[in-house]
Design a protein around this motif. Structure first.
Motif, PDB file in Angstrom:
ATOM      1  N   CYS A   1      -3.211  -4.879  12.784  1.00  0.00           N
ATOM      2  CA  CYS A   1      -2.794  -3.638  12.124  1.00  0.00           C
ATOM      3  C   CYS A   1      -3.443  -3.561  10.745  1.00  0.00           C
ATOM      4  CB  CYS A   1      -1.276  -3.579  12.011  1.00  0.00           C
ATOM      5  SG  CYS A   1      -0.403  -3.590  13.584  1.00  0.00           S
ATOM      6  N   ASP A   2      -4.756  -3.445  10.720  1.00  0.00           N
ATOM      7  CA  ASP A   2      -5.490  -3.528   9.462  1.00  0.00           C
ATOM      8  C   ASP A   2      -5.550  -2.223   8.687  1.00  0.00           C
ATOM      9  OD1 ASP A   2      -6.352  -6.295   9.462  1.00  0.00           O
ATOM     10  OD2 ASP A   2      -7.584  -5.764  11.177  1.00  0.00           O
ATOM     11  N   THR A   3      -5.218  -1.096   9.304  1.00  0.00           N
ATOM     12  CA  THR A   3      -5.362   0.180   8.607  1.00  0.00           C
ATOM     13  C   THR A   3      -4.098   0.611   7.865  1.00  0.00           C
ATOM     14  OG1 THR A   3      -4.775   1.426  10.591  1.00  0.00           O
ATOM     15  CG2 THR A   3      -7.125   0.988  10.219  1.00  0.00           C
ATOM     16  N   MET A   4      -2.981  -0.055   8.152  1.00  0.00           N
ATOM     17  CA  MET A   4      -1.740   0.296   7.454  1.00  0.00           C
ATOM     18  C   MET A   4      -0.849  -0.939   7.350  1.00  0.00           C
ATOM     19  SD  MET A   4      -0.003   2.562   5.809  1.00  0.00           S
ATOM     20  CE  MET A   4      -0.980   4.029   6.220  1.00  0.00           C
ATOM     21  N   PRO A   5      -0.477  -1.336   6.130  1.00  0.00           N
ATOM     22  CA  PRO A   5       0.462  -2.450   5.993  1.00  0.00           C
ATOM     23  C   PRO A   5       1.843  -2.058   6.511  1.00  0.00           C
ATOM     24  CG  PRO A   5       0.103  -1.384   3.879  1.00  0.00           C
ATOM     25  CD  PRO A   5      -0.860  -0.758   4.824  1.00  0.00           C
ATOM     26  N   SER A   6       2.619  -3.066   6.873  1.00  0.00           N
ATOM     27  CA  SER A   6       3.978  -2.775   7.323  1.00  0.00           C
ATOM     28  C   SER A   6       4.905  -2.529   6.137  1.00  0.00           C
ATOM     29  CB  SER A   6       4.521  -3.928   8.169  1.00  0.00           C
ATOM     30  OG  SER A   6       4.511  -5.141   7.443  1.00  0.00           O
ATOM     31  N   LYS A   7       4.640  -3.229   5.022  1.00  0.00           N
ATOM     32  CA  LYS A   7       5.439  -3.038   3.816  1.00  0.00           C
ATOM     33  C   LYS A   7       4.648  -3.514   2.613  1.00  0.00           C
ATOM     34  CE  LYS A   7       9.061  -5.516   4.984  1.00  0.00           C
ATOM     35  NZ  LYS A   7      10.324  -6.295   4.872  1.00  0.00           N
TER      36      LYS A   7
ATOM     37  N   SER B   1      -7.138   3.277   5.926  1.00  0.00           N
ATOM     38  CA  SER B   1      -8.361   2.581   6.312  1.00  0.00           C
ATOM     39  C   SER B   1      -8.158   1.074   6.171  1.00  0.00           C
ATOM     40  CB  SER B   1      -9.537   3.024   5.438  1.00  0.00           C
ATOM     41  OG  SER B   1      -9.787   4.402   5.580  1.00  0.00           O
ATOM     42  N   ALA B   2      -9.016   0.304   6.833  1.00  0.00           N
ATOM     43  CA  ALA B   2      -8.950  -1.148   6.736  1.00  0.00           C
ATOM     44  C   ALA B   2      -9.607  -1.624   5.441  1.00  0.00           C
ATOM     45  CB  ALA B   2      -9.646  -1.785   7.934  1.00  0.00           C
ATOM     46  N   HIS B   3      -8.935  -2.517   4.731  1.00  0.00           N
ATOM     47  CA  HIS B   3      -9.461  -3.093   3.491  1.00  0.00           C
ATOM     48  C   HIS B   3      -9.222  -4.604   3.573  1.00  0.00           C
ATOM     49  CE1 HIS B   3      -9.658   0.996   1.954  1.00  0.00           C
ATOM     50  NE2 HIS B   3      -8.395   1.150   2.350  1.00  0.00           N
ATOM     51  N   THR B   4     -10.232  -5.338   3.946  1.00  0.00           N
ATOM     52  CA  THR B   4     -10.033  -6.745   4.280  1.00  0.00           C
ATOM     53  C   THR B   4     -10.594  -7.719   3.255  1.00  0.00           C
ATOM     54  OG1 THR B   4     -12.075  -6.775   5.583  1.00  0.00           O
ATOM     55  CG2 THR B   4     -10.028  -6.246   6.754  1.00  0.00           C
ATOM     56  N   LEU B   5     -11.378  -7.260   2.279  1.00  0.00           N
ATOM     57  CA  LEU B   5     -12.021  -8.165   1.338  1.00  0.00           C
ATOM     58  C   LEU B   5     -11.023  -8.699   0.311  1.00  0.00           C
ATOM     59  CD1 LEU B   5     -14.657  -9.457   0.315  1.00  0.00           C
ATOM     60  CD2 LEU B   5     -15.007  -7.412  -1.094  1.00  0.00           C
ATOM     61  N   GLY B   6     -10.904 -10.018   0.226  1.00  0.00           N
ATOM     62  CA  GLY B   6     -10.007 -10.608  -0.752  1.00  0.00           C
ATOM     63  C   GLY B   6      -9.313 -11.851  -0.231  1.00  0.00           C
ATOM     64  N   THR B   7      -8.547 -12.494  -1.086  1.00  0.00           N
ATOM     65  CA  THR B   7      -7.787 -13.690  -0.724  1.00  0.00           C
ATOM     66  C   THR B   7      -6.649 -13.319   0.214  1.00  0.00           C
ATOM     67  OG1 THR B   7      -8.249 -14.559  -2.941  1.00  0.00           O
ATOM     68  CG2 THR B   7      -6.550 -15.671  -1.646  1.00  0.00           C
ATOM     69  N   TRP B   8      -6.530 -14.073   1.309  1.00  0.00           N
ATOM     70  CA  TRP B   8      -5.456 -13.836   2.272  1.00  0.00           C
ATOM     71  C   TRP B   8      -4.448 -14.979   2.213  1.00  0.00           C
ATOM     72  CZ3 TRP B   8      -7.148 -11.800   7.743  1.00  0.00           C
ATOM     73  CH2 TRP B   8      -7.896 -10.621   7.600  1.00  0.00           C
ATOM     74  N   VAL B   9      -3.175 -14.650   2.076  1.00  0.00           N
ATOM     75  CA  VAL B   9      -2.102 -15.599   2.328  1.00  0.00           C
ATOM     76  C   VAL B   9      -1.677 -15.381   3.770  1.00  0.00           C
ATOM     77  CG1 VAL B   9       0.265 -16.265   1.767  1.00  0.00           C
ATOM     78  CG2 VAL B   9      -1.330 -15.659  -0.062  1.00  0.00           C
ATOM     79  N   GLU B  10      -1.991 -16.343   4.630  1.00  0.00           N
ATOM     80  CA  GLU B  10      -1.697 -16.199   6.061  1.00  0.00           C
ATOM     81  C   GLU B  10      -0.359 -16.846   6.382  1.00  0.00           C
ATOM     82  OE1 GLU B  10      -5.839 -15.963   8.305  1.00  0.00           O
ATOM     83  OE2 GLU B  10      -5.417 -17.985   7.618  1.00  0.00           O
ATOM     84  N   ILE B  11       0.463 -16.113   7.116  1.00  0.00           N
ATOM     85  CA  ILE B  11       1.804 -16.567   7.446  1.00  0.00           C
ATOM     86  C   ILE B  11       2.037 -16.419   8.947  1.00  0.00           C
ATOM     87  CG2 ILE B  11       4.280 -16.220   7.082  1.00  0.00           C
ATOM     88  CD1 ILE B  11       2.907 -17.125   4.560  1.00  0.00           C
TER      89      ILE B  11
ATOM     90  N   LEU C   1      -9.683  -6.750  13.681  1.00  0.00           N
ATOM     91  CA  LEU C   1     -10.099  -5.358  13.818  1.00  0.00           C
ATOM     92  C   LEU C   1      -9.455  -4.655  15.002  1.00  0.00           C
ATOM     93  CD1 LEU C   1     -13.898  -5.472  12.932  1.00  0.00           C
ATOM     94  CD2 LEU C   1     -12.019  -4.597  11.558  1.00  0.00           C
ATOM     95  N   ALA C   2      -8.945  -5.444  15.963  1.00  0.00           N
ATOM     96  CA  ALA C   2      -8.307  -4.827  17.124  1.00  0.00           C
ATOM     97  C   ALA C   2      -7.036  -4.117  16.683  1.00  0.00           C
ATOM     98  CB  ALA C   2      -7.974  -5.895  18.164  1.00  0.00           C
ATOM     99  N   THR C   3      -6.852  -2.878  17.122  1.00  0.00           N
ATOM    100  CA  THR C   3      -5.686  -2.091  16.714  1.00  0.00           C
ATOM    101  C   THR C   3      -4.597  -2.164  17.776  1.00  0.00           C
ATOM    102  OG1 THR C   3      -7.085  -0.568  15.472  1.00  0.00           O
ATOM    103  CG2 THR C   3      -4.876   0.176  16.036  1.00  0.00           C
TER     104      THR C   3
ATOM    105  N   LYS D   1     -14.811  -4.538  -3.872  1.00  0.00           N
ATOM    106  CA  LYS D   1     -13.735  -4.101  -2.997  1.00  0.00           C
ATOM    107  C   LYS D   1     -13.718  -2.576  -2.983  1.00  0.00           C
ATOM    108  CE  LYS D   1      -9.800  -6.280  -3.289  1.00  0.00           C
ATOM    109  NZ  LYS D   1      -8.549  -6.890  -3.789  1.00  0.00           N
ATOM    110  N   ASP D   2     -12.914  -2.005  -2.113  1.00  0.00           N
ATOM    111  CA  ASP D   2     -12.848  -0.549  -2.043  1.00  0.00           C
ATOM    112  C   ASP D   2     -12.218   0.053  -3.293  1.00  0.00           C
ATOM    113  OD1 ASP D   2     -14.101  -0.337   0.490  1.00  0.00           O
ATOM    114  OD2 ASP D   2     -12.235  -0.945   1.436  1.00  0.00           O
ATOM    115  N   SER D   3     -11.554  -0.758  -4.089  1.00  0.00           N
ATOM    116  CA  SER D   3     -11.020  -0.315  -5.377  1.00  0.00           C
ATOM    117  C   SER D   3     -12.101  -0.298  -6.457  1.00  0.00           C
ATOM    118  CB  SER D   3      -9.900  -1.251  -5.828  1.00  0.00           C
ATOM    119  OG  SER D   3     -10.416  -2.554  -6.071  1.00  0.00           O
TER     120      SER D   3
END
Length: 239
Positions: free
Chosen positions: A75-81, A115-125, A32-34, A178-180
């Motif tokens: 950077c949860d409110t905007m993806p980089s790509k 906005s931040a949308h965090t609910l779901g499966t994460w592939v962490e890299i 959540l930290a920006t 989810k927000d969708s």
């Protein structure tokens, strides 16, 4: 407390490949930290060319075109790509040096709304300073479909799972919109680190603790790719 990044840091006891500063991507306060240098506009990487560097070859094993979003830590409110992949097709998306973050299913209408949308499966890299990559599947922030990850450095290392009965068999009591509007399995931990034991019990009963991070207290389902490249397959899901 375990995660891809705390696990990788532990390896420093026997090797010096990873920097100590590498941090967990799915920890609540961290996520959540920006940061001050977050992207303000996501890049559409759907036509990106694979030049041989670090990144992910994404296969869409769903029945329709899906879009996947790359988020850097903090950077949860905007993806980089983001990248759109037709059903049954594969595309490569590059990652910058020392990337730390995640890639998730989503939609442009939701994930590009600021906005931040965090609910779901994460592939962490995570990529270390030498270019070595570390990867895991995390369900700590929820589960919206199955994912598998394979190292492409010739080692044959794999993690994740392809069984979508994990999602399809879930009862309403452990689902959340989810927000969708699509229903996903709830996060196992809230941002205050409260453990949702009924969700953990369900997921661990289906998967155990070796295929994905069900919570931050069991298992180390992390793989390494020395060339910083992974094949990631997203199965049928709910973006």
């Amino acid at each position: 407390m375990k995660s891809i990044f705390t696990f990788a840091t532990l390896l420093l006891a026997t090797a010096s490949a990873l920097p100590i500063s590498v941090s967990p991507s799915h920890r609540g306060p961290r996520a959540l930290a920006t940061r001050s240098n977050c992207s303000t506009q996501a890049v559409d990487a759907s036509s990106e060319t694979d030049t041989g560097g670090a990144g992910l070859n994404i296969t869409n094993a769903d029945s329709e075109t899906r879009t996947y979003f790359v988020y850097e830590n903090g950077c949860d409110t905007m993806p980089s790509k983001y990248i759109s992949v037709d059903a049954g097709a594969s595309k490569f998306i590059s990652l910058p040096a020392q990337f730390q973050g995640r890639i998730v299913r989503g939609t442009t209408a939701v994930n590009l709304d600021g906005s931040a949308h965090t609910l779901g499966t994460w592939v962490e890299i995570g990529l270390d300073a030498s270019g070595t990559g570390w990867a895991d599947v995390s369900l700590i922030r929820g589960m919206d479909g199955a994912v598998t990850i394979a190292a492409t450095d010739g080692t044959g290392a794999t993690t994740g799972f392809s069984d979508n009965s994990v999602l399809n068999d879930a009862t309403d009591s452990i689902l959340e919109a989810k927000d969708s509007g699509a229903k996903a399995i709830k996060a196992t931990e809230d941002w205050q680190a409260a453990l949702l034991s009924n969700v953990v019990s369900y997921l661990s009963g289906k998967l155990g603790f070796t295929a994905a991070y069900v919570d931050d207290y069991h298992g180390n389902p992390v793989i390494c790719s020395k060339n910083g490249r992974f094949g990631v397959t997203f199965y049928e899901g709910r973006p």
